[in-house]
Design an enzyme around this catalytic site. Structure first.
Site, PDB file in Angstrom:
ATOM      1  N   GLU A 108     -12.903   4.408  37.357  1.00  0.00           N
ATOM      2  CA  GLU A 108     -13.045   5.655  36.059  1.00  0.00           C
ATOM      3  C   GLU A 108     -11.800   6.491  36.223  1.00  0.00           C
ATOM      4  OE1 GLU A 108     -15.344   7.378  38.984  1.00  0.00           O
ATOM      5  OE2 GLU A 108     -15.008   5.382  38.962  1.00  0.00           O
ATOM      6  N   CYS A 121     -18.549   4.336  44.599  1.00  0.00           N
ATOM      7  CA  CYS A 121     -19.009   5.008  45.218  1.00  0.00           C
ATOM      8  C   CYS A 121     -20.203   5.585  45.804  1.00  0.00           C
ATOM      9  CB  CYS A 121     -18.492   6.633  44.668  1.00  0.00           C
ATOM     10  SG  CYS A 121     -17.889   7.038  46.205  1.00  0.00           S
ATOM     11  N   HIS A 158     -12.515   4.079  42.691  1.00  0.00           N
ATOM     12  CA  HIS A 158     -12.803   4.842  41.676  1.00  0.00           C
ATOM     13  C   HIS A 158     -11.536   4.152  40.264  1.00  0.00           C
ATOM     14  CE1 HIS A 158     -15.449   7.792  42.918  1.00  0.00           C
ATOM     15  NE2 HIS A 158     -14.938   7.753  43.775  1.00  0.00           N
TER      16      HIS A 158
END
Length: 181
Positions: free
Chosen positions: A148, A25, A146
């Site tokens: 994660e 990002c 994302h």
């Protein structure tokens, strides 16, 4: 003087063969601005405001492309849900030649596995659904979505029972550890 010294330090870091970097990002946007310092990333795009002109936050489907990315090793062909959360994720290349010279690692796809060019399956409007790239040696990888945020199965609204506790996205962090071992 300070700026030149800082640039020299970044350049030295990225030229070392015992380093890897993952930009997600805002990190993706930052590393794309540093492309002159990162070997094998000259053709990386800049990232502009989403075509929707708004912040987009949702789960999207991506397909992992075959690449040399150390983070995505062994994951090519996987189609996985991933968290999208950005307002400036549209990849803009200098021209079509430049776009054709990058190593794409992630593309937004629709529910049928076709490259997503239309909203909302392609939340930022990037050409050919491009949302992740890697350097020519695979040590630097950038992506707008994302991973994660979806490394545990409980972070997904649905998952196959075969996933167990860890989603397939946890593998990118395991791959990073293996690459540095």
């Amino acid at each position: 003087l300070f700026q030149a010294r800082l640039q020299d330090e970044f350049t030295a870091f990225f030229e070392r063969h015992d380093t890897i970097s993952l930009g997600v990002c805002n990190g993706c946007q930052m590393l794309s601005h540093l492309r002159e310092m990162i070997p094998g990333t000259d053709s990386w795009p800049q990232f502009l405001r989403n075509k929707s002109e708004q912040f987009e936050a949702r789960l999207n489907l991506v397909e992992i492309e075959k690449s040399v990315s150390v983070f995505l090793s062994g994951m090519a062909g996987s189609r996985l849900p991933i968290a999208t959360s950005h307002g400036e994720g549209r990849a803009l290349f200098a021209d079509t030649t430049t776009q054709g010279s990058v190593q794409v690692v992630l593309r937004y796809v629709d529910n049928y596995g076709a490259v997503a060019d239309a909203y909302p399956a392609n939340p930022n409007g990037s050409v050919d659904g491009i949302c992740g790239l890697t350097s020519t040696d695979g040590r630097a990888t950038i992506m707008m979505p994302h991973p994660e945020r979806v490394v545990r199965t409980t972070q997904n609204s649905w998952h196959p029972d075969t996933w167990g506790d860890d989603s397939p996205w946890l593998r990118i962090f395991r791959n990073a550890r293996a690459a540095l071992s």
